[in-house]
Scaffold this motif. Structure first.
Motif, short mmCIF file in Angstrom:
data_model
loop_
_atom_site.label_atom_id
_atom_site.label_comp_id
_atom_site.label_asym_id
_atom_site.label_seq_id
_atom_site.Cartn_x
_atom_site.Cartn_y
_atom_site.Cartn_z
N ARG A 1 -6.74 13.63 3.21
CA ARG A 1 -6.33 15.03 3.06
C ARG A 1 -6.87 15.87 4.22
NH1 ARG A 1 -2.56 15.81 -0.94
NH2 ARG A 1 -2.94 17.97 -0.41
N GLN B 1 3.00 11.12 -3.52
CA GLN B 1 2.30 12.25 -4.14
C GLN B 1 3.01 12.70 -5.41
OE1 GLN B 1 3.05 14.89 -0.64
NE2 GLN B 1 0.82 14.87 -0.43
N THR B 2 2.29 13.45 -6.23
CA THR B 2 2.92 14.07 -7.41
C THR B 2 4.16 14.83 -6.96
OG1 THR B 2 0.73 14.34 -8.37
CG2 THR B 2 2.50 15.64 -9.35
N ASP C 1 0.90 -1.16 0.00
CA ASP C 1 0.00 0.00 0.00
C ASP C 1 0.93 1.20 0.00
OD1 ASP C 1 -1.63 2.13 0.70
OD2 ASP C 1 -2.51 1.14 2.44
N THR C 2 1.10 1.82 -1.18
CA THR C 2 2.17 2.80 -1.37
C THR C 2 1.64 4.22 -1.23
OG1 THR C 2 1.82 2.92 -3.76
CG2 THR C 2 3.34 1.23 -2.97
N ASP D 1 -1.63 15.78 4.08
CA ASP D 1 -2.35 14.60 4.58
C ASP D 1 -2.28 14.51 6.10
OD1 ASP D 1 -3.27 13.38 2.22
OD2 ASP D 1 -1.30 12.54 1.82
#
Ligand code: WTA
Length: 641
Positions: A511, A410-411, A406-407, A496
């Motif tokens: 978020r 973020q951009t 479960d990675t 987050d």
């Protein structure tokens, strides 16, 4: 024969993970310097490994890795593999239509195709440093184009082919692209998206674009503008398959990728050549534990960061075989993913929780009729995965025999930050678990102090730079400073929230800012509000996310009208307006017309209260007596749709 790719920096046991983690925090510079030196082709070594200041003052804020080093990322993704792996498949292409034959593109073919594409770009005026917009379907040409830009030192800006004309033109204008690459159309399930038509509309308001190169993918009837538009296939055929790689500085821009912001304007996140290359290779190999010969499939679109890092650059830099899928999970039926896994004997499968949730509700025969025994590792990305979905994935796809990574990332982070390493460190349902070696997360409380107890819950920050962090927001360094470095002094703030258990495992709670993740797509609520407010009858609006079984979250819009309570036609028109201007993924699922919105005394809309109401959680609205207009809360609750 399967061999794990050997490197001292790829953990193969829990003990080695711990040891690497320790090394990476005790002497981060040595850690990254040794890895970078051993694992890549550089034309010149760096003079300075890391220079940084994490400051909220834009004049001070800056991060540089491998300064002074010279390289080209495509030599690391392609050329260096040719001697040993020229005939190995680099990319498997599975088309939207299952009847269309799959392509197996070897590393030698990839080299030629990228070089030809690079020469095609040059022949059409592209130069080092130019920004080139890619608005393309998921065909191999998109991967070639990404790499071709990198080959010649141009900066790619990929815009997801589901975005509207307005989103496309905003992005083209923001970074002043002089070239746009697109296609006549793109296949998605049983539909064709009119990419060229949308491009034409977008470019009506862009004066920076000189050339448009159009791939013929769907044989759609389209208009070509004389002098501006050329056909990809014709230009490609003319181009030579030899193109020397442009030698780049490590800190030269590699690409811009736009992501939603909490003000209306999308943020063009800037990634640079050296650090990005180092970290995506490192994280790809550690997280997925890729072994020689494995078939790896990430179902993302190259229009998102996941596709950049883990379809293109990560896997290819590791000499892997990466599968690209043009279609959607539901076409021709909801068993399509599993059919592709069986057909190509996929070993590593990486997808999004929203896809898992929607596939889990289908007739199980669509799963059981396919042989999934090739699978050995599963992954997820994009949003928190709920326990039910995790268990379904584990039981029905992994047959309780595959680790699930479960990675979390973020951009902005460029690569995976917090996750288990497949089969090496433990996975725990609903937890992203532990940071990769080299990543130093922390939790902050509301008053800005770091939570130092083992267990805790707070805002997730990163306290030390890592090689693939975004360096700035294109053209707006101040906004970069404000968004990421002003909340907590000296730390990168992710936006987050997270919990940490006694063993140090992180669970991302979602978020804490004005971004809502719908089906894995980040949507800025302010951007949607701006569009809704353009409707002539709308006085004001507030957009929030609310929990949705399949999409994770969905969009709820509270709207007040100018002197009318009419709602039927208006709500339909608002939906259409948003879909047309921002794209169908941004369309509000629920729209509530109300006569007032709860506001603070300074006039700010209290979105926190609206979020609770949208979620049906009326008990915990907090103290509303300090509002400017507490009386409207009851009306909003009554009118909930
Ligand atoms: C969310 C996608 C929980 C998170 C790579 C983050 C996740 C945002 C996870 C970035 C995960 C991503 N668990 N939440 N495993 N992965 N997120 O920029 O809120 O499209 O800040 O990058 O997605 O989305 P982006």
């Amino acid at each position: 024969m399967l061999l794990r790719q050997m490197s001292n920096f790829i953990a193969s046991s829990e003990a080695q993970y711990e040891d690497l983690y320790k090394q990476s925090t005790e002497d981060p510079k040595k850690f990254w310097s040794d890895f970078a030196e051993q694992e890549f082709v550089w034309h010149k070594q760096w003079d300075n490994l890391l220079d940084y200041k994490l400051s909220s003052d834009a004049n001070d804020l800056g991060v540089k890795w491998f300064e002074g080093a010279k390289l080209n990322i495509t030599e690391n993704c392609i050329d260096r593999h040719l001697a040993a792996k020229g005939e190995q498949t680099a990319i498997i292409f599975e088309a939207n239509d299952p009847k269309e034959e799959a392509l197996h593109i070897t590393y030698s073919e990839l080299a030629k195709n990228v070089n030809k594409t690079a020469n095609m770009l040059k022949a059409n005026g592209a130069k080092k440093g130019d920004r080139i917009c890619l608005y393309m379907p998921m065909t191999p040409e998109l991967a070639y184009a990404v790499l071709a830009c990198a080959r010649i030192g141009a900066v790619h800006s990929v815009v997801f082919a589901g975005f509207s004309a307005k989103s496309l033109s905003d992005r083209v204008m923001d970074s002043k692209c002089n070239l746009v690459l697109t296609a006549d159309g793109g296949y998605r399930g049983n539909k064709i998206t009119s990419l060229k038509e949308i491009t034409d509309e977008a470019l009506m308001s862009c004066d920076c674009v000189e050339k448009v190169i159009v791939l013929n993918r769907t044989n759609s009837k389209i208009a070509m503008e004389y002098g501006r538009d050329v056909w990809w296939q014709e230009e490609f055929a003319k181009a030579s398959d030899v193109c020397p790689a442009e030698i780049m500085d490590a800190e030269d821009m590699l690409f811009i990728l736009y992501t939603s912001g909490s003000t209306g304007k999308p943020k063009g996140m800037v990634h640079t050549c050296g650090g990005y290359m180092v970290y995506v290779n490192y994280s790809f190999r550690n997280v997925f534990q890729y072994e020689e010969g494995d078939i790896y499939w990430c179902t993302a679109d190259i229009g998102w960061i996941t596709g950049h890092s883990y379809i293109v650059y990560g896997p290819l830099s590791a000499g892997a075989t990466t599968l690209m899928f043009e279609g959607v999970p539901s076409y021709p039926d909801m068993g399509r993913f599993w059919e592709v896994v069986e057909k190509h004997k996929v070993n590593i499968f990486y997808t999004a929780p929203t896809a898992i949730r929607s596939l889990a509700t289908c007739d199980m025969r669509l799963v059981t009729k396919h042989d999934l025994s090739s699978l050995k590792t599963l992954g997820t990305v994009g949003e928190p995965i709920n326990l039910e979905a995790w268990e379904w994935y584990d039981e029905h796809i992994g047959k309780k025999n595959c680790p699930i990574v479960d990675t979390w990332w973020q951009t902005e982070t460029g690569g995976i930050m917090i996750t288990s390493l497949a089969g090496v460190t433990k996975d725990i349902p609903t937890y992203a678990t532990l940071p990769l070696p080299g990543i130093q997360p922390c939790l902050m409380d509301e008053s800005g102090n770091e939570i130092t107890s083992a267990e805790g819950e707070g805002r997730l920050c990163i306290k030390y730079p890592w090689p693939s962090m975004a360096r700035t927001i294109y053209g707006d360094h101040q906004r970069y400073a404000d968004t990421y470095f002003s909340s907590f002094a000296g730390k990168y703030f992710t936006g987050d929230g997270a919990k940490r258990n006694a063993e140090g495992n992180y669970r991302i709670t979602g978020r804490v800012d004005d971004i809502v993740i719908v089906s894995g797509h980040n949507l800025g609520t302010a951007e949607i509000e701006n569009i809704i407010n353009e409707h002539e009858l709308v006085a004001e609006s507030a957009v929030v996310g609310y929990p949705h079984d399949v999409k994770g979250n969905s969009i709820y819009a509270f709207v007040t009208l100018k002197g009318t309570s009419e709602s039927g036609a208006v709500t339909r028109e608002i939906r259409e307006l948003v879909a047309k201007t921002l794209g169908p993924i941004c369309k509000p699922e629920k729209i509530q017309i109300t006569t007032g919105l709860p506001k603070t005394r300074s006039g700010k809309i209290m979105r926190r209260i609206l979020r609770k109401i949208a979620a049906g959680d009326f008990e915990n609205l907090g103290d509303i007596s300090t509002l400017l207009n507490p009386e409207c809360v009851e009306e909003v609750i009554k009118g909930r749709v």
